[in-house]
Design a protein around this motif. Sequence first.
Motif, PDB file in Angstrom:
ATOM      1  N   HIS A  58       0.870  -1.177   0.000  1.00  0.00           N
ATOM      2  CA  HIS A  58       0.000   0.000   0.000  1.00  0.00           C
ATOM      3  C   HIS A  58       0.908   1.228   0.000  1.00  0.00           C
ATOM      4  O   HIS A  58       1.435   1.607   1.044  1.00  0.00           O
ATOM      5  CB  HIS A  58      -0.911   0.013   1.226  1.00  0.00           C
ATOM      6  CG  HIS A  58      -1.779  -1.205   1.350  1.00  0.00           C
ATOM      7  ND1 HIS A  58      -2.976  -1.327   0.688  1.00  0.00           N
ATOM      8  CD2 HIS A  58      -1.610  -2.357   2.038  1.00  0.00           C
ATOM      9  CE1 HIS A  58      -3.512  -2.497   0.972  1.00  0.00           C
ATOM     10  NE2 HIS A  58      -2.703  -3.146   1.794  1.00  0.00           N
ATOM     11  N   GLY A  59       1.127   1.820  -1.157  1.00  0.00           N
ATOM     12  CA  GLY A  59       2.096   2.912  -1.269  1.00  0.00           C
ATOM     13  C   GLY A  59       3.479   2.344  -1.059  1.00  0.00           C
ATOM     14  O   GLY A  59       3.881   1.406  -1.735  1.00  0.00           O
ATOM     15  N   ASN A  60       4.259   2.881  -0.102  1.00  0.00           N
ATOM     16  CA  ASN A  60       5.544   2.256   0.216  1.00  0.00           C
ATOM     17  C   ASN A  60       5.481   1.535   1.567  1.00  0.00           C
ATOM     18  O   ASN A  60       6.467   1.377   2.240  1.00  0.00           O
ATOM     19  CB  ASN A  60       6.730   3.236   0.154  1.00  0.00           C
ATOM     20  CG  ASN A  60       6.412   4.602   0.663  1.00  0.00           C
ATOM     21  OD1 ASN A  60       5.278   5.003   0.627  1.00  0.00           O
ATOM     22  ND2 ASN A  60       7.389   5.348   1.099  1.00  0.00           N
ATOM     23  N   ILE A  61       4.292   1.077   1.927  1.00  0.00           N
ATOM     24  CA  ILE A  61       4.119   0.292   3.158  1.00  0.00           C
ATOM     25  C   ILE A  61       3.701  -1.123   2.769  1.00  0.00           C
ATOM     26  O   ILE A  61       2.754  -1.324   2.021  1.00  0.00           O
ATOM     27  CB  ILE A  61       3.046   0.919   4.073  1.00  0.00           C
ATOM     28  CG1 ILE A  61       3.492   2.319   4.514  1.00  0.00           C
ATOM     29  CG2 ILE A  61       2.782   0.027   5.273  1.00  0.00           C
ATOM     30  CD1 ILE A  61       2.442   3.069   5.293  1.00  0.00           C
ATOM     31  N   TRP A  62       4.433  -2.089   3.290  1.00  0.00           N
ATOM     32  CA  TRP A  62       4.120  -3.501   3.047  1.00  0.00           C
ATOM     33  C   TRP A  62       3.318  -4.033   4.223  1.00  0.00           C
ATOM     34  O   TRP A  62       3.619  -3.751   5.372  1.00  0.00           O
ATOM     35  CB  TRP A  62       5.408  -4.309   2.889  1.00  0.00           C
ATOM     36  CG  TRP A  62       6.099  -4.057   1.592  1.00  0.00           C
ATOM     37  CD1 TRP A  62       7.055  -3.120   1.348  1.00  0.00           C
ATOM     38  CD2 TRP A  62       5.889  -4.732   0.362  1.00  0.00           C
ATOM     39  NE1 TRP A  62       7.453  -3.172   0.045  1.00  0.00           N
ATOM     40  CE2 TRP A  62       6.751  -4.162  -0.588  1.00  0.00           C
ATOM     41  CE3 TRP A  62       5.052  -5.771  -0.040  1.00  0.00           C
ATOM     42  CZ2 TRP A  62       6.801  -4.595  -1.908  1.00  0.00           C
ATOM     43  CZ3 TRP A  62       5.102  -6.207  -1.343  1.00  0.00           C
ATOM     44  CH2 TRP A  62       5.967  -5.622  -2.270  1.00  0.00           C
ATOM     45  N   VAL A  63       2.303  -4.842   3.921  1.00  0.00           N
ATOM     46  CA  VAL A  63       1.455  -5.433   4.955  1.00  0.00           C
ATOM     47  C   VAL A  63       1.453  -6.946   4.762  1.00  0.00           C
ATOM     48  O   VAL A  63       1.217  -7.440   3.666  1.00  0.00           O
ATOM     49  CB  VAL A  63       0.010  -4.888   4.865  1.00  0.00           C
ATOM     50  CG1 VAL A  63      -0.877  -5.564   5.908  1.00  0.00           C
ATOM     51  CG2 VAL A  63      -0.006  -3.385   5.035  1.00  0.00           C
ATOM     52  N   CYS A  64       1.716  -7.659   5.849  1.00  0.00           N
ATOM     53  CA  CYS A  64       1.655  -9.118   5.822  1.00  0.00           C
ATOM     54  C   CYS A  64       0.721  -9.548   6.948  1.00  0.00           C
ATOM     55  O   CYS A  64       1.077  -9.469   8.131  1.00  0.00           O
ATOM     56  CB  CYS A  64       3.041  -9.728   6.015  1.00  0.00           C
ATOM     57  SG  CYS A  64       3.017 -11.512   5.837  1.00  0.00           S
TER      58      CYS A  64
END
Length: 108
Positions: A58-64
């Motif tokens: 999400h944009g330059n944020i990674w979500v796991c």
Amino acid sequence: MGNGQHKIPTKEELLQKHKRINQIQKVRLLLTSRFLQSTNLNCVALCEVITSKNLQKHGNIWVCPISDHVCTRFLFVYENGSVGDVNINTQEDKIQREISQVITSKPC
């Protein structure tokens, strides 16, 4: 005590010495107990993530969403204003080089 004349301290001299010792001990306690005691702390976590279809950007944020796929390798904790900017972008080349340098350095 040995031979010769010895000066016996007065009550006032003993109290002054005691106050100086207490002040030194208070300063030492303040200096040593300050670790992570600020209300203005920032933390950057460097994590290792297993690549999977659940990993999202999400944009330059990674979500796991699967916690078993994430392993925290380093926590960088610092007081706001003492290191860089609070809006740090870990995707910048300069920051990537600094992180790599920390990872490859030997522990103290």
